[in-house]
Design a protein around this motif. Structure first.
Motif, short mmCIF file in Angstrom:
data_model
loop_
_atom_site.label_atom_id
_atom_site.label_comp_id
_atom_site.label_asym_id
_atom_site.label_seq_id
_atom_site.Cartn_x
_atom_site.Cartn_y
_atom_site.Cartn_z
N PRO A 176 31.87 49.04 39.96
CA PRO A 176 33.00 48.74 40.85
C PRO A 176 32.58 47.90 42.04
CG PRO A 176 33.07 51.05 40.18
CD PRO A 176 31.75 50.50 39.71
N GLN A 177 31.38 48.13 42.53
CA GLN A 177 30.88 47.36 43.67
C GLN A 177 30.82 45.87 43.35
OE1 GLN A 177 30.17 47.91 46.94
NE2 GLN A 177 27.96 48.12 47.15
N THR A 178 30.31 45.54 42.18
CA THR A 178 30.24 44.14 41.76
C THR A 178 31.62 43.51 41.70
OG1 THR A 178 28.17 44.38 40.50
CG2 THR A 178 29.66 42.62 39.82
N LEU A 179 32.59 44.26 41.16
CA LEU A 179 33.95 43.74 41.03
C LEU A 179 34.61 43.57 42.40
CD1 LEU A 179 35.95 42.84 38.90
CD2 LEU A 179 36.79 45.20 38.76
N ARG A 180 34.34 44.49 43.32
CA ARG A 180 34.90 44.35 44.68
C ARG A 180 34.31 43.12 45.36
NH1 ARG A 180 32.93 49.65 45.49
NH2 ARG A 180 34.33 51.16 44.51
N TRP A 181 33.01 42.95 45.26
CA TRP A 181 32.36 41.80 45.90
C TRP A 181 32.92 40.49 45.35
CZ3 TRP A 181 26.49 43.52 45.66
CH2 TRP A 181 26.28 44.51 46.63
N ALA A 182 33.08 40.43 44.02
CA ALA A 182 33.56 39.19 43.40
C ALA A 182 34.96 38.82 43.85
CB ALA A 182 33.51 39.32 41.88
#
Length: 406
Positions: free
Chosen positions: A177-183
């Motif tokens: 989820p962190q990767t998706l939020r950052w993107a």
């Protein structure tokens, strides 16, 4: 009489000799026929396997010829519209390695001149397969079979549906989820429907190349290895990164100052067991009502600048509208139940968090943006100040003090 016997014996002997010669000839022919049959079978298998490999390589090459933006290629100004981004990973598969081994063994058995080259190719595939198992995703280079509008390597897109949230979408694409939020430059797990998200296909950072960037400088900045940046994005050795190209930095970590919702320290205020600062959903964060929040939507009958006004607008944005006449915040749980909404003590992204205490006796409402193993992340208005949109964290241990309207 004796002569006739000798003549008969002589004729019989000649017949036996000829029979033996003929029998041996047939046996020899049968042996040659079997050898020819075996050779034909092995040759057929060999040609079939070669055809399979050639067809597979030609298919991969055809896919590679489709427009796509690489770090070492020019940025395309055209857009390709597709219904979905189907991704095929270019990894060393077990089937490909087994086929290569079979072809090599057949070539060596038949003593073909190409046997040596085939053996070297098989060895290279084995080395690459072992490397991919030892170094996570190092040689994995996704090919976009149907590129999204960006045509960027290793990046897909996803249009959200009702009921989606960041955690569900991340699980679907097997990223954090962190990767998706950052993107997508958001701190929230609550996502409105029909929103197009950028989806990297590996954990890391989506980055747009700037003048002067190199694989090594990006690796140093985002705490990963230059080798992974080069291999994942298929950058040619020694080539210059093209400014404006969008790439993925595998395993990269965003510096705190570049993370969504970051606000430079100015002396944090505290209020009870909560702490608050700016709140960011989408592409910006703010400490006061932005222009998009200055005008109430049709149906919003709550006083502008109050927590109830913001909660109505945010829920409408998420595609989960609520009633226009639920009263003050301290009566929202009662009004919600009467309207058929589920009310309980379970926080989930997109739910309204409500308490009857505080707010000078009027209670308070906000929106749950994210939940992890320790905290509830909330956005609200009029908590940090009148007409101010802010975000704060509430310890998960205090969940029993609040109601959640779903």
């Amino acid at each position: 009489m004796r002569e006739e016997r000798q003549l008969g014996r002589s004729i019989s002997g000649n017949i036996d000799t000829r029979s033996t010669i003929i029998r041996n000839h047939f046996i020899t022919l049968r042996g040659k026929k079997r050898k020819l049959q075996s050779f034909a079978v092995y040759g057929g298998i060999f040609l079939l396997t070669i055809s399979f490999l050639v067809y597979g390589n030609s298919s991969n090459n055809a896919v590679a010829e489709k427009p796509k933006t690489l770090a070492s290629a020019e940025v395309s100004n055209t857009s390709t519209s597709t219904a979905s981004g189907v991704v095929k990973a270019k990894t060393v598969s077990v089937d490909k390695l087994a086929a290569a081994s079979a072809v090599t063994n057949l070539a060596e058995t038949a003593e073909l001149p190409s046997a040596g080259d085939l053996r070297e190719s098989e060895t290279s595939l084995t080395i690459k397969k072992n490397l991919s198992q030892n170094d996570s995703e190092v040689i994995t280079k996704p090919d976009i079979v149907k590129p999204d509008t960006s045509a960027a390597r290793g990046i897909s897109s996803y249009v959200t549906k009702e009921g989606d949230n960041i955690e569900k979408i991340a699980k679907k694409f097997k990223i954090s989820p962190q990767t998706l939020r950052w993107a997508n430059n958001t701190t929230s797990d609550a996502i409105e429907p029909n929103k197009t998200l950028i989806v990297p296909l590996i954990d890391g950072v989506v980055y747009t190349v700037k003048d002067g960037d190199t694989a090594q400088s990006l690796a140093d900045k985002y705490k990963t290895s230059a080798e992974r940046v080069v291999l994942y994005n298929d950058i040619d050795d020694g080539s210059k990164l093209t400014a404006g190209a969008r790439i993925v930095i595998p395993g990269g970590e965003l510096p705190e100052a570049e993370r969504p919702g970051y606000v430079a320290p100015r002396g944090r205020l505290s209020h009870g067991n909560s702490r608050y600062g700016s709140y960011g959903h989408g592409s910006s964060s703010t400490t006061s009502a932005s222009r998009s929040w200055l005008t109430a939507s049709v149906g919003n009958r709550y006083a502008a600048g109050n927590c109830t006004w913001y909660a109505y607008e945010r829920r409408l944005q998420l595609g989960r509208p609520i009633g226009s006449f639920w009263g003050n915040a301290n009566t929202w749980h009662t009004s919600a139940r009467a309207a058929g909404f589920l009310v309980n003590n379970t926080p989930v992204p997109g739910a309204i968090i409500q308490n009857t205490w505080g707010g000078y006796g009027y209670g308070h409402v906000g929106i749950v943006e994210r939940v992890d193993g320790h905290n509830i992340y909330v956005s609200d208005m009029n908590y940090a100040g009148y007409n101010v949109i802010s975000s704060r964290t509430i310890p998960l241990a205090e969940v029993g003090r609040y109601s959640f309207i779903h």
